[in-house]
Structures are given as structure tokens and as C-alpha cells.
Design an enzyme around this catalytic site. Sequence first.
Site, mmCIF file in Angstrom:
data_model
loop_
_atom_site.group_PDB
_atom_site.id
_atom_site.type_symbol
_atom_site.label_atom_id
_atom_site.label_comp_id
_atom_site.label_asym_id
_atom_site.label_seq_id
_atom_site.Cartn_x
_atom_site.Cartn_y
_atom_site.Cartn_z
ATOM 1 N N LYS A 9 -38.444 95.191 97.115
ATOM 2 C CA LYS A 9 -39.946 94.926 96.771
ATOM 3 C C LYS A 9 -40.859 96.135 97.123
ATOM 4 O O LYS A 9 -40.236 96.918 98.146
ATOM 5 C CB LYS A 9 -40.518 93.571 97.301
ATOM 6 N N TYR A 49 -42.393 86.918 86.179
ATOM 7 C CA TYR A 49 -42.584 85.652 87.257
ATOM 8 C C TYR A 49 -43.229 84.789 86.135
ATOM 9 O O TYR A 49 -43.986 84.091 87.064
ATOM 10 C CB TYR A 49 -43.557 86.269 88.126
ATOM 11 N N PHE A 57 -50.421 81.234 94.010
ATOM 12 C CA PHE A 57 -50.071 82.521 94.530
ATOM 13 C C PHE A 57 -49.645 83.528 93.359
ATOM 14 O O PHE A 57 -49.402 84.637 93.601
ATOM 15 C CB PHE A 57 -49.024 82.490 95.703
ATOM 16 N N ARG A 85 -28.438 85.258 97.435
ATOM 17 C CA ARG A 85 -29.616 84.482 98.068
ATOM 18 C C ARG A 85 -29.223 84.081 99.544
ATOM 19 O O ARG A 85 -30.135 84.135 100.210
ATOM 20 C CB ARG A 85 -29.760 83.301 97.049
ATOM 21 N N THR A 91 -37.192 82.241 101.376
ATOM 22 C CA THR A 91 -38.384 82.727 101.090
ATOM 23 C C THR A 91 -39.265 83.262 102.317
ATOM 24 O O THR A 91 -39.858 84.501 102.086
ATOM 25 C CB THR A 91 -39.012 81.679 100.085
ATOM 26 N N ARG A 102 -34.423 89.077 104.826
ATOM 27 C CA ARG A 102 -35.882 88.628 104.844
ATOM 28 C C ARG A 102 -35.947 88.630 106.428
ATOM 29 O O ARG A 102 -37.520 88.924 106.816
ATOM 30 C CB ARG A 102 -36.103 87.476 104.087
ATOM 31 N N ASN A 112 -41.828 89.679 101.174
ATOM 32 C CA ASN A 112 -40.309 89.071 101.714
ATOM 33 C C ASN A 112 -39.318 90.168 101.426
ATOM 34 O O ASN A 112 -38.157 89.595 101.199
ATOM 35 C CB ASN A 112 -40.260 87.807 101.425
ATOM 36 N N HIS A 115 -35.600 90.315 96.182
ATOM 37 C CA HIS A 115 -35.861 89.237 95.188
ATOM 38 C C HIS A 115 -34.255 88.936 94.776
ATOM 39 O O HIS A 115 -33.333 89.894 94.632
ATOM 40 C CB HIS A 115 -36.564 89.407 93.832
ATOM 41 N N GLU A 126 -33.676 87.794 83.732
ATOM 42 C CA GLU A 126 -34.297 88.769 84.698
ATOM 43 C C GLU A 126 -33.391 90.153 84.503
ATOM 44 O O GLU A 126 -33.985 91.392 84.251
ATOM 45 C CB GLU A 126 -34.130 88.559 85.977
HETATM 46 P P1 ATP Z 1 -37.516 85.309 94.780
HETATM 47 O O1 ATP Z 1 -37.934 84.670 93.680
HETATM 48 O O2 ATP Z 1 -38.609 86.617 94.911
HETATM 49 O O3 ATP Z 1 -36.106 85.770 94.975
HETATM 50 P P2 ATP Z 1 -37.564 83.037 96.051
HETATM 51 O O4 ATP Z 1 -36.797 82.248 94.784
HETATM 52 O O5 ATP Z 1 -36.964 82.802 97.701
HETATM 53 O O6 ATP Z 1 -37.927 84.553 96.026
HETATM 54 P P3 ATP Z 1 -39.955 81.664 94.720
HETATM 55 O O7 ATP Z 1 -40.211 80.426 95.084
HETATM 56 O O8 ATP Z 1 -39.136 81.898 93.485
HETATM 57 O O9 ATP Z 1 -38.946 82.232 95.887
HETATM 58 O O10 ATP Z 1 -41.143 82.664 94.866
HETATM 59 C C1 ATP Z 1 -41.171 84.108 94.186
HETATM 60 C C2 ATP Z 1 -41.945 84.794 95.098
HETATM 61 O O11 ATP Z 1 -43.349 84.298 95.049
HETATM 62 C C3 ATP Z 1 -41.720 84.820 96.442
HETATM 63 O O12 ATP Z 1 -40.168 85.680 96.728
HETATM 64 C C4 ATP Z 1 -42.837 85.241 97.263
HETATM 65 O O13 ATP Z 1 -42.935 86.653 96.984
HETATM 66 C C5 ATP Z 1 -43.759 84.620 96.363
HETATM 67 N N1 ATP Z 1 -44.335 83.426 96.972
HETATM 68 C C6 ATP Z 1 -43.815 82.191 97.049
HETATM 69 N N2 ATP Z 1 -44.409 81.178 97.610
HETATM 70 C C7 ATP Z 1 -45.257 81.983 97.980
HETATM 71 C C8 ATP Z 1 -46.435 81.349 98.813
HETATM 72 N N3 ATP Z 1 -46.597 80.066 99.115
HETATM 73 N N4 ATP Z 1 -47.448 82.140 99.033
HETATM 74 C C9 ATP Z 1 -47.487 83.428 98.613
HETATM 75 N N5 ATP Z 1 -46.467 83.943 98.005
HETATM 76 C C10 ATP Z 1 -45.381 83.237 97.579
HETATM 77 MG MG MG Z 2 -37.411 82.832 92.941
#
Ligand code: ATP
Ligand code: MG
Length: 140
Positions: A9, A49, A57, A85, A91, A102, A112, A115, A126
Site C-alpha cells: 500500500k 474495492y 470507510f 493472509r 486488518t 501488519r 495497514n 492487501h 482482483e
Molecule cells: P485487505 O482487503 O486490504 O486485504 P482486509 O481483508 O483485512 O484487508 P477488509 O475488511 O477487506 O480488510 O477492508 C479492506 C481495507 O479497508 C482494509 O485493509 C483497510 O485498509 C480498510 N478498512 C477496513 N476496515 C476499516 C475501518 N474500520 N476503518 C478504516 N479503514 C478500514
Molecule cells: Mg479484504
Amino acid sequence: MQSTLAIIKPEILKKGLSGKIISIIEEHGFRISAMKMVHLTKDQAGRFYHVHRGKFFFEELTQYMSSGPIIVMVLSGDNVIERWRSLMGATDPSKAKEGTIRKLYGTDIQRNAVHGSDAPETAAFEISFFFSKMEIENGS
Ligand code: ATP
Ligand code: MG
């Protein structure tokens, strides 16, 4: 054999730490089948996304993901979606286990570091979002 999309990121590239993340990926024996740097527009980040559209968010997330270049990669191998993962960690970096990317390099729940796709169907979407077939090593 499975494939997943990994992203380094913007914050990590801004800090000059992308090489550290790539090293961790290699040290853990992941096969990098494709890799490039891209700078998404906010609209493109929103399409990537799309599953988060409507969440509180979403606006901040797409703003952040388009704030600078990112490195996108295809990682391949057995069970790679889960293995990547697990190496990424939770996350929210403050909840991520010791030794995860992370935990080591994440700043907060938004910034974080990395991804990873969360299922074979999302991985297929993706990967094709960023790469054509010609850009992915065919494993031979
Ligand atoms: P990623 O999809 O990036 O691998 P993830 O699967 O762990 O991460 P998701 O729930 O898919 O998490 O959320 C996608 C991204 O959105 C997160 O990586 C983070 O950057 C952002 N995000 C998720 N939850 C929050 C939140 N509560 N506040 C702010 N940003 C968030
Ligand atoms: Mg995700």
C-alpha cells in the site's frame, strides 16, 4: 495450485520500505508470478474495492489507495490465499500477531501496509483487475 493478489500500500512506498516487504515474501517461500507498480485514480480504487462501497470507510479508503503508487503482485502456490493472509496479520495492526507484516509495518487500520485477496473468486477478480494473462508467469 492457487493464486492471490497482494498489494503493497502507498504508505510503505512513501517510507521506502517496499523492499523489506518483498524480502519477507521471498523469505517465506512465496512464488511471485507477476509484479508491477501502479498509481490508481480514486475512481479505479473505488472499482477495486467495490465490495466496500457504502461502508463508512469507503471514501477514506479510496482516497488513501489513490494517494500514491502501490506495488501489485500475483503470488502463487498451494493454499496461498490463506498463507498470505496469515503472514499479513489482522486488518488492525494493533491486533495483529507478532511477526506478521501488519504488526511490523502497519500504522493503523487503514494504513495497514498490505492487501490480500480473501477467497478464490475475489482473487480471480482482483488479479484480472491489474494483470493481463501475458503479464503472469505461467509456471513452466
Ligand atoms: P485487505 O482487503 O486490504 O486485504 P482486509 O481483508 O483485512 O484487508 P477488509 O475488511 O477487506 O480488510 O477492508 C479492506 C481495507 O479497508 C482494509 O485493509 C483497510 O485498509 C480498510 N478498512 C477496513 N476496515 C476499516 C475501518 N474500520 N476503518 C478504516 N479503514 C478500514
Ligand atoms: Mg479484504
